[in-house]
Enzyme design. Sequence first.
Site, PDB file in Angstrom:
ATOM      1  N   GLY A 141      -8.932  -5.522  -0.841  1.00  0.00           N
ATOM      2  CA  GLY A 141      -8.375  -5.557   0.578  1.00  0.00           C
ATOM      3  C   GLY A 141      -8.002  -7.037   0.939  1.00  0.00           C
ATOM      4  N   SER A 142      -7.663  -7.769   0.136  1.00  0.00           N
ATOM      5  CA  SER A 142      -7.366  -9.408   0.683  1.00  0.00           C
ATOM      6  C   SER A 142      -6.097  -9.068   1.461  1.00  0.00           C
ATOM      7  CB  SER A 142      -7.440 -10.193  -0.258  1.00  0.00           C
ATOM      8  OG  SER A 142      -6.154 -10.049  -1.126  1.00  0.00           O
ATOM      9  N   ASN A 143      -5.142  -8.139   1.123  1.00  0.00           N
ATOM     10  CA  ASN A 143      -3.869  -8.211   2.028  1.00  0.00           C
ATOM     11  C   ASN A 143      -4.128  -7.604   3.205  1.00  0.00           C
ATOM     12  OD1 ASN A 143      -1.203  -9.072   0.534  1.00  0.00           O
ATOM     13  ND2 ASN A 143      -2.231  -8.109  -0.969  1.00  0.00           N
TER      14      ASN A 143
ATOM     15  N   ARG B  61      -4.555  16.593  -6.923  1.00  0.00           N
ATOM     16  CA  ARG B  61      -3.487  15.549  -6.558  1.00  0.00           C
ATOM     17  C   ARG B  61      -3.119  16.209  -5.163  1.00  0.00           C
ATOM     18  NH1 ARG B  61       1.958  12.992  -9.129  1.00  0.00           N
ATOM     19  NH2 ARG B  61       2.486  11.344  -7.718  1.00  0.00           N
TER      20      ARG B  61
ATOM     21  N   ARG C 136      -2.618   4.678  -5.763  1.00  0.00           N
ATOM     22  CA  ARG C 136      -2.191   6.147  -6.091  1.00  0.00           C
ATOM     23  C   ARG C 136      -0.659   6.154  -5.865  1.00  0.00           C
ATOM     24  NH1 ARG C 136      -6.130   9.075  -8.204  1.00  0.00           N
ATOM     25  NH2 ARG C 136      -7.797   7.514  -7.906  1.00  0.00           N
TER      26      ARG C 136
ATOM     27  N   ASN D 165       4.873  -1.265   1.155  1.00  0.00           N
ATOM     28  CA  ASN D 165       4.020  -1.630   0.180  1.00  0.00           C
ATOM     29  C   ASN D 165       4.367  -3.117  -0.288  1.00  0.00           C
ATOM     30  OD1 ASN D 165       2.245  -1.164  -2.283  1.00  0.00           O
ATOM     31  ND2 ASN D 165       4.021  -0.944  -3.450  1.00  0.00           N
TER      32      ASN D 165
ATOM     33  N   HIS E 109       4.392  -5.575  -3.662  1.00  0.00           N
ATOM     34  CA  HIS E 109       4.075  -5.469  -4.787  1.00  0.00           C
ATOM     35  C   HIS E 109       4.060  -6.916  -5.629  1.00  0.00           C
ATOM     36  CE1 HIS E 109       4.525  -3.740  -9.195  1.00  0.00           C
ATOM     37  NE2 HIS E 109       5.528  -4.933  -9.283  1.00  0.00           N
TER      38      HIS E 109
ATOM     39  N   ASP F 191       7.482   1.597  -7.006  1.00  0.00           N
ATOM     40  CA  ASP F 191       7.866   0.115  -6.824  1.00  0.00           C
ATOM     41  C   ASP F 191       9.421   0.054  -6.784  1.00  0.00           C
ATOM     42  OD1 ASP F 191       5.279  -0.366  -6.966  1.00  0.00           O
ATOM     43  OD2 ASP F 191       5.323  -0.761  -9.176  1.00  0.00           O
TER      44      ASP F 191
ATOM     45  N   GLU G 195       1.450 -13.719  -1.001  1.00  0.00           N
ATOM     46  CA  GLU G 195       1.404 -12.150  -0.472  1.00  0.00           C
ATOM     47  C   GLU G 195       0.658 -12.306   0.793  1.00  0.00           C
ATOM     48  OE1 GLU G 195      -0.383  -9.161  -2.871  1.00  0.00           O
ATOM     49  OE2 GLU G 195       0.161 -10.251  -4.817  1.00  0.00           O
TER      50      GLU G 195
HETATM   51  C1  GRF Z   1      -1.942  -7.224  -4.548  1.00  0.00           C
HETATM   52  O1  GRF Z   1      -1.647  -8.086  -5.687  1.00  0.00           O
HETATM   53  C2  GRF Z   1      -0.749  -6.330  -4.140  1.00  0.00           C
HETATM   54  O2  GRF Z   1       0.509  -6.870  -4.382  1.00  0.00           O
HETATM   55  C3  GRF Z   1      -0.982  -5.145  -5.167  1.00  0.00           C
HETATM   56  O3  GRF Z   1      -2.266  -4.977  -5.367  1.00  0.00           O
HETATM   57  C4  GRF Z   1      -2.936  -5.977  -5.106  1.00  0.00           C
HETATM   58  C5  GRF Z   1      -4.071  -5.849  -4.357  1.00  0.00           C
HETATM   59  O4  GRF Z   1      -4.936  -6.779  -3.697  1.00  0.00           O
HETATM   60  N1  GRF Z   1      -0.267  -3.941  -4.743  1.00  0.00           N
HETATM   61  P1  GRF Z   1      -5.542  -6.680  -2.364  1.00  0.00           P
HETATM   62  O5  GRF Z   1      -6.708  -5.514  -2.514  1.00  0.00           O
HETATM   63  O6  GRF Z   1      -4.930  -6.732  -1.504  1.00  0.00           O
HETATM   64  O7  GRF Z   1      -6.636  -8.257  -2.560  1.00  0.00           O
END
Ligand code: GRF
Length: 215
Positions: free
Chosen positions: A12-14, A64, A90, A106, A108, A144, A173
Amino acid sequence: MRNLVILISGRGSNMQALVRARAQEQWPARIQAVISDRADAPGLAFAAAQRIRTVVVEARAHTRASFEAALMEAIDALAADFIVLAGFMRILTPAFVARYAQRILNIHPSLLPSFPGLNTHQRALEAGVQLHGATVHFVTPRLDDGPIIAQAAVPVMATDDAGTLAARVLEAEHQLYPRALRWCVEGRLSVQNARALLTPPEPQWLIFDGNAPLV
Ligand code: GRF
């Protein structure tokens, strides 16, 4: 006020970058919840520490179809305007995507349409690309794919391995996703002819050298 829900599966760093940017820049948005498909996602602890509601819709406990039904129920109960996928592992069905058309984002870790799918950093190195990076896009039923909201270009160094390249892309990101989501919250994005248009226009890209954006 826009209602956001952030979906994670892992560290969850993003998500953390989005939470911090919303608070620091005082976006007109609430983070209604962080939802995970795994009870053991490390990112849940950060959200809880920030007093953000956490919801687990455990994929393993569902088929699912019933997983998506439970996810929709959770999202709709939170009156989400935007569903923000941040390392959510997912694949969503066309029915789910259609229900929230142009409201699911999203990130990517590649410059789409190059390298959809997994292992993007290793594949970029093997292809010998000189520029790699990350893409924020609206989600469509194709994996994607979907209108590109913003991209960050990250130069590939001769000394890179997949780990060092991934780490630099991840820094990018963390700059890119808050910027793109803020445009959504501010109502500045529309989709025309499968392209995401920003009004008023400004560059929908960043170029990184190390951790610092050059532009
Ligand atoms: C990131 O590289 C994002 O681009 C991809 O999954 C990774 C998630 O990293 N979809 P985090 O959980 O946000 O650290």
